[in-house]
Design a protein around this motif. Structure first.
Motif, PDB file in Angstrom:
ATOM      1  N   LEU A 406       0.627  -1.369   0.083  1.00 21.85           N
ATOM      2  CA  LEU A 406      -0.042  -0.048   0.042  1.00 21.85           C
ATOM      3  C   LEU A 406       0.558   1.103   0.150  1.00 21.85           C
ATOM      4  N   LEU A 407       2.087   1.375   0.799  1.00 24.58           N
ATOM      5  CA  LEU A 407       2.749   2.528   0.842  1.00 24.58           C
ATOM      6  C   LEU A 407       3.385   2.585  -0.527  1.00 24.58           C
ATOM      7  N   ALA A 408       3.937   1.793  -1.142  1.00 25.74           N
ATOM      8  CA  ALA A 408       4.327   1.797  -2.503  1.00 25.74           C
ATOM      9  C   ALA A 408       3.477   2.482  -3.530  1.00 25.74           C
ATOM     10  N   ILE A 409       2.150   2.024  -3.407  1.00 22.25           N
ATOM     11  CA  ILE A 409       1.326   2.743  -4.307  1.00 22.25           C
ATOM     12  C   ILE A 409       0.947   4.099  -4.092  1.00 22.25           C
ATOM     13  N   LEU A 410       0.816   4.310  -2.774  1.00 26.09           N
ATOM     14  CA  LEU A 410       0.386   5.803  -2.220  1.00 26.09           C
ATOM     15  C   LEU A 410       1.693   6.700  -2.424  1.00 26.09           C
ATOM     16  N   ILE A 411       2.842   6.433  -2.113  1.00 26.73           N
ATOM     17  CA  ILE A 411       4.258   7.412  -2.323  1.00 26.73           C
ATOM     18  C   ILE A 411       4.475   7.348  -3.853  1.00 26.73           C
ATOM     19  N   LEU A 412       4.640   6.087  -4.408  1.00 26.75           N
ATOM     20  CA  LEU A 412       5.412   6.432  -5.652  1.00 26.75           C
ATOM     21  C   LEU A 412       4.531   6.646  -6.821  1.00 26.75           C
ATOM     22  N   GLY A 413       3.347   6.148  -6.508  1.00 30.16           N
ATOM     23  CA  GLY A 413       2.317   6.496  -7.453  1.00 30.16           C
ATOM     24  C   GLY A 413       1.367   7.885  -7.572  1.00 30.16           C
ATOM     25  N   ARG A 414       1.877   8.569  -7.268  1.00 32.15           N
ATOM     26  CA  ARG A 414       1.392  10.030  -7.184  1.00 32.15           C
ATOM     27  C   ARG A 414       1.687  10.541  -8.849  1.00 32.15           C
ATOM     28  N   GLY A 415       0.435  11.291  -9.256  1.00 27.07           N
ATOM     29  CA  GLY A 415       0.694  12.054 -10.571  1.00 27.07           C
ATOM     30  C   GLY A 415       0.464  10.938 -11.789  1.00 27.07           C
ATOM     31  N   VAL A 416       0.737  11.576 -12.951  1.00 25.61           N
ATOM     32  CA  VAL A 416       0.960  10.624 -14.226  1.00 25.61           C
ATOM     33  C   VAL A 416       2.158  10.946 -14.871  1.00 25.61           C
ATOM     34  N   PRO A 417       2.894  10.089 -15.651  1.00 25.74           N
ATOM     35  CA  PRO A 417       4.303  10.070 -15.962  1.00 25.74           C
ATOM     36  C   PRO A 417       4.301  11.368 -16.846  1.00 25.74           C
ATOM     37  N   ARG A 418       5.382  12.138 -16.731  1.00 25.06           N
ATOM     38  CA  ARG A 418       5.550  13.232 -17.707  1.00 25.06           C
ATOM     39  C   ARG A 418       6.606  12.386 -18.632  1.00 25.06           C
ATOM     40  N   ILE A 419       6.351  12.038 -19.900  1.00 21.65           N
ATOM     41  CA  ILE A 419       6.990  11.509 -20.683  1.00 21.65           C
ATOM     42  C   ILE A 419       7.774  12.264 -21.845  1.00 21.65           C
ATOM     43  N   ALA A 420       8.948  12.418 -21.787  1.00 22.42           N
ATOM     44  CA  ALA A 420       9.875  13.279 -22.606  1.00 22.42           C
ATOM     45  C   ALA A 420       9.232  13.082 -24.081  1.00 22.42           C
TER      46      ALA A 420
END
Length: 431
Positions: A406-420
């Motif tokens: 759950l922590l992995a999803i909540l902490i690392l999963g914020r926002g959507v990827p800004r793909i170059a």
């Protein structure tokens, strides 16, 4: 040209059906292990080795088929996977030694893995964001139904025909499934001749609350995906959470045999009960996040709330199951665990389509499946050691890793990827 109303639901229904077959095939050995092990001279340590080899092959197969499906397409990708796994499970009937069985578990693991990235890719192709979690729930319910059916059905076939003929019969199921699949899945939705203009427009529609990039946008390759923390949210979430599912898929029959003295017939009577909870969790978890999206929530916020609820259900049930003293209490608590698991995992598996364009969905689903297997392998190696005096320690370990997912999803999963150099939406997820 004739049009088929609701064609997308027929497609996901077929994928759900083959997932039922997938789980019947993989669970057949666990259900019949008391008889198979006696005939080939194997023991519990050998079974752990078989599970390990299956899972290693399954890990490789997830990434292999994830990339393969993005290359050759969903239609043919499923054909390759199912043809190979059906022949592999049928050939189990021929084994006379542990070595032969090990080889067949490897080919079975590689090919059965294709079902998962294939389903996630088909889901992203055929459903708009607000329907994806429920569609994923139908697919995941197939895994639960397969596990429900496997124990009593395999036990009944074993009683009537013996274990060798049973492996042949379950192998035929997948080959038969290929007939309606090739007939129905003639192309992806952008080119399918049976799809109405209205349904094609519905599939392509993007409500304002959706977070996903447009399907036409450029997508990163498999290695490039690892540069994004959102990818690592999914990888680590599955690394920590999937071992809970596999603990019961691989070890439930043996747990019942060792803890409560069950034989094959009794395993058939009790072994299906926990997977009823899994089936309900698959459907309700997908429905719940879909309802939130329809009410204006962003897709990612809805997924994360569902994941948090699923984990909150699992944790106390795992701790209580560690001390279960009767088989009825044990299987009911495990049903609650698997209910919570499917609520959570159903939404995690939908997230590749929320984060990335269609060309990367299969690849991310594949490598996240590989990460899931890596976590599962660790628990597989620990089970024989930690269960020498009972199964309470392994239940406690499972409880400890749920919050990490759950922590992995909540902490690392914020926002959507800004793909170059890709034209993507960059609306930030409020969750």
């Amino acid at each position: 040209m004739a049009r088929v109303k609701g064609l997308r639901w027929l497609v996901i229904g077929l994928i759900g059906l083959v997932t039922v077959i997938n789980y019947i095939d993989r669970n057949a050995l666990a259900v019949m292990w008391p008889a198979v092990s006696k005939d080939i001279g194997a023991d519990k340590a050998d079974y752990a080795l078989l599970v390990t080899m299956f899972m290693v092959a399954y890990a490789f197969g997830q990434s292999l088929f994830g990339k393969l499906l993005d290359r050759i397409g969903t239609r043919i990708g499923f054909v390759v996977a199912i043809a190979v796994w059906s022949v592999s499970i049928g050939a189990h009937a021929l084994v006379r030694s542990l070595g032969a069985l090990l080889c067949l578990r490897v080919t079975l693991g590689v090919s059965e893995a294709g079902n998962w990235p294939g389903a996630v890719k088909a889901n992203a192709l055929w459903f708009p964001p607000q329907e994806r979690a429920f569609a994923q729930g139908i697919f995941n319910a197939g895994a639960a139904i397969g596990a429900i059916i496997a124990a009593p059905a395999v036990a009944a076939l074993y009683g009537a025909f013996g274990w060798r003929a049973t492996f042949v019969l379950v192998g035929v199921l997948g080959l038969v499934w290929l007939i309606p699949w090739l007939f129905v899945y003639r192309a992806d939705p952008d080119r399918h001749p049976w799809l109405s203009d209205a349904e094609r427009a519905h599939i392509a529609a993007r409500p304002a609350a959706a977070d996903a990039p447009e399907s036409a946008a450029p997508a990163p390759g498999m290695l490039a995906l690892l540069r994004y923390r959102q990818s690592w949210a999914i990888l680590l979430g599955r690394f920590f959470l999937d071992p809970v599912w596999w603990l019961f898929v691989s070890w439930l029959p043996i747990y019942l045999a060792e803890t409560f003295g069950f034989d094959v017939k009794q395993i058939g009577m009790f072994g299906w009960v926990p997977f009823v909870g899994a089936m309900l969790g698959s459907l309700l978890g997908g429905w719940f996040s879909g309802v939130l999206i329809a009410r204006g929530w962003s897709a990612l916020a809805a997924r994360k709330l569902a994941i948090a609820i699923g984990c909150a259900i699992m944790l106390p049930a795992l701790l209580l199951a560690a001390g279960a003293s009767t088989p009825l209490a044990a299987v009911l608590l495990i049903a609650v665990i698997l209910f919570g698991f499917q609520v959570a995992i159903n939404n995690i598996q939908t997230m590749p389509g929320d984060y990335f364009a269609g060309g990367a969905v299969g690849s991310l689903a594949g490598i996240s499946g590989t990460a899931a297997v890596a976590g599962t392998l660790i628990t597989t190696w620990l089970v024989p050691v930690m269960t020498a005096q009972g199964y309470a320690p392994i239940f406690a370990l499972a409880a400890a890793i749920v919050p990490l997912a759950l922590l992995a999803i909540l902490i690392l999963g914020r926002g959507v990827p800004r793909i170059a150099d890709a034209t993507l939406q960059t609306k930030q997820d409020p969750a």
